[in-house]
Design a protein around this motif. Structure first.
Motif, PDB file in Angstrom:
ATOM      1  N   ASP A 149      51.925  26.405  17.967  1.00 18.35           N
ATOM      2  CA  ASP A 149      50.616  25.847  17.643  1.00 18.35           C
ATOM      3  C   ASP A 149      50.650  24.346  17.357  1.00 18.35           C
ATOM      4  O   ASP A 149      49.597  23.708  17.273  1.00 18.35           O
ATOM      5  N   THR A 153      48.403  23.018  24.470  1.00 20.53           N
ATOM      6  CA  THR A 153      48.439  24.118  25.429  1.00 20.53           C
ATOM      7  C   THR A 153      48.595  23.580  26.850  1.00 20.53           C
ATOM      8  O   THR A 153      47.925  22.623  27.245  1.00 20.53           O
ATOM      9  N   ARG A 214      37.790  36.098  20.568  1.00 24.80           N
ATOM     10  CA  ARG A 214      38.222  34.772  20.137  1.00 24.80           C
ATOM     11  C   ARG A 214      37.169  33.995  19.359  1.00 24.80           C
ATOM     12  O   ARG A 214      37.505  33.165  18.508  1.00 24.80           O
ATOM     13  N   ARG A 218      39.826  33.755  16.472  1.00 22.73           N
ATOM     14  CA  ARG A 218      40.655  32.609  16.840  1.00 22.73           C
ATOM     15  C   ARG A 218      39.908  31.297  16.620  1.00 22.73           C
ATOM     16  O   ARG A 218      40.452  30.342  16.076  1.00 22.73           O
ATOM     17  N   GLU A 247      36.449  28.128  25.238  1.00 18.85           N
ATOM     18  CA  GLU A 247      37.791  27.832  25.751  1.00 18.85           C
ATOM     19  C   GLU A 247      37.789  26.572  26.605  1.00 18.85           C
ATOM     20  O   GLU A 247      38.673  25.708  26.485  1.00 18.85           O
ATOM     21  N   GLY A 253      43.985  23.112  23.704  1.00 26.82           N
ATOM     22  CA  GLY A 253      44.288  23.776  22.443  1.00 26.82           C
ATOM     23  C   GLY A 253      44.410  22.835  21.270  1.00 26.82           C
ATOM     24  O   GLY A 253      45.111  23.149  20.299  1.00 26.82           O
ATOM     25  N   TRP A 256      41.689  24.473  18.762  1.00 23.24           N
ATOM     26  CA  TRP A 256      42.067  25.860  18.478  1.00 23.24           C
ATOM     27  C   TRP A 256      43.422  26.164  19.116  1.00 23.24           C
ATOM     28  O   TRP A 256      43.491  26.573  20.291  1.00 23.24           O
ATOM     29  N   ARG A 258      46.500  27.905  20.573  1.00 20.99           N
ATOM     30  CA  ARG A 258      46.605  29.267  21.078  1.00 20.99           C
ATOM     31  C   ARG A 258      47.636  29.322  22.187  1.00 20.99           C
ATOM     32  O   ARG A 258      47.955  28.304  22.804  1.00 20.99           O
TER      33      ARG A 258
END
Length: 279
Positions: A149, A153, A214, A218, A247, A253, A256, A258
């Motif tokens: 994390d 991403t 999510r 999330r 998303e 990412g 958030w 992920r």
């Protein structure tokens, strides 16, 4: 039954590893899992595993109403194992696995089973919502995810950290100090969360893979009441679109963190109408 189903793969050119289906008085949802880039020992793949297990499970729970759901799942796992143990090496740590959510109506009650991090959302006629989720995987994974994390991403560094995370997590699969999930071993079914709810108390039952939850668990930009509102107004496809929009607004990412920028997302929404209730 009034059942609406929506499902979308993480990417248009990728196979959807989720599976969901319904039969009179019963429904199942499975989210297949594996270790990206790792040898699985299975020539069939994750999507084959989740769909094969889901089909056998639905047949078991619909065809034998008196059989407990955990026994139905154990039998389905044994059935899938018999389908490919002669061609595949099921001793691989990365052998395909799947979460499981299953529900069945009988005797004025809803019987449920949850194994892994998919979610069963129960909406009461009194307006209250209850989410049944197996949190053991999340609890085990929290500490292991810290290096993942911290990285963006989609970067090579993130991919390497994610691979290590998944390998470490796999080592804790189906162990008392770890978590339980449907794979080659039928005994995992013994550790599923199970229960019953009076049917007359429910307005709807929703089965969701973690790619569809999510917004709540999330991204923390909605609650379960919001999810039900979207389902009532726009159905499962509308909820999945909301997830995709979120998303796509954070492809790296940064907001958030992920493992996957996008994930397979599946929703099975079952509205329980007064007319369907037993006398």
């Amino acid at each position: 039954m009034n059942v609406v189903l929506g499902s979308l793969p993480a990417e248009p050119d990728q196979q959807n590893e989720d599976f969901a289906a319904a039969a009179p008085g019963a429904a199942v949802l499975l989210d297949g899992a594996g270790v990206a880039g790792a040898e699985t020992g299975c020539v069939h793949g994750i999507a084959w595993f989740s769909s094969s297990l889901g089909g056998l499970l639905l047949g078991n729970i619909a065809g034998d109403p008196a059989r407990p759901l955990a026994d139905c799942l154990a039998g389905a796992i044994r059935g899938v194992r018999s389908l490919h143990e002669e061609t595949c090496d099921l001793t691989y740590r990365a052998s395909p696995t799947s979460t499981v959510v299953a529900v069945r109506v009988g005797g004025g009650a809803l019987e449920y089973l949850v194994l892994g991090d998919s979610t069963l959302l129960l909406a009461g006629r009194d307006g209250k919502t209850t989410a049944v989720t197996d949190e053991r995987l999340d609890q085990v994974g929290k500490q292991l995810r810290v290096p993942v994390d911290r990285l963006s991403t989609g970067t090579p560094e993130h991919a390497a950290a994610l691979a290590q995370y998944r390998d470490d997590l796999t080592g804790l699969r189906n162990r008392p100090e770890g978590f339980w999930i449907a794979g080659p071993e039928p005994r995992a079914a013994e550790h599923a969360l199970t229960g019953t709810v009076p049917l007359e108390s429910l307005a709807s039952v929703t089965l969701l893979s973690d790619g569809a939850t999510r917004l709540v668990d999330r991204f923390d930009i909605a609650d379960w009441a919001d999810v039900l509102g979207v389902l009532d107004s726009a159905g499962p496809d509308g909820l999945i679109r909301r997830v995709r929009d979120a998303e796509n607004s954070d492809p790296d990412g940064q907001r958030w963190p992920r493992g996957k920028a996008r994930d397979d997302a599946t929703v099975l929404h079952w509205a329980l109408l007064v007319a369907t209730l037993p006398p």
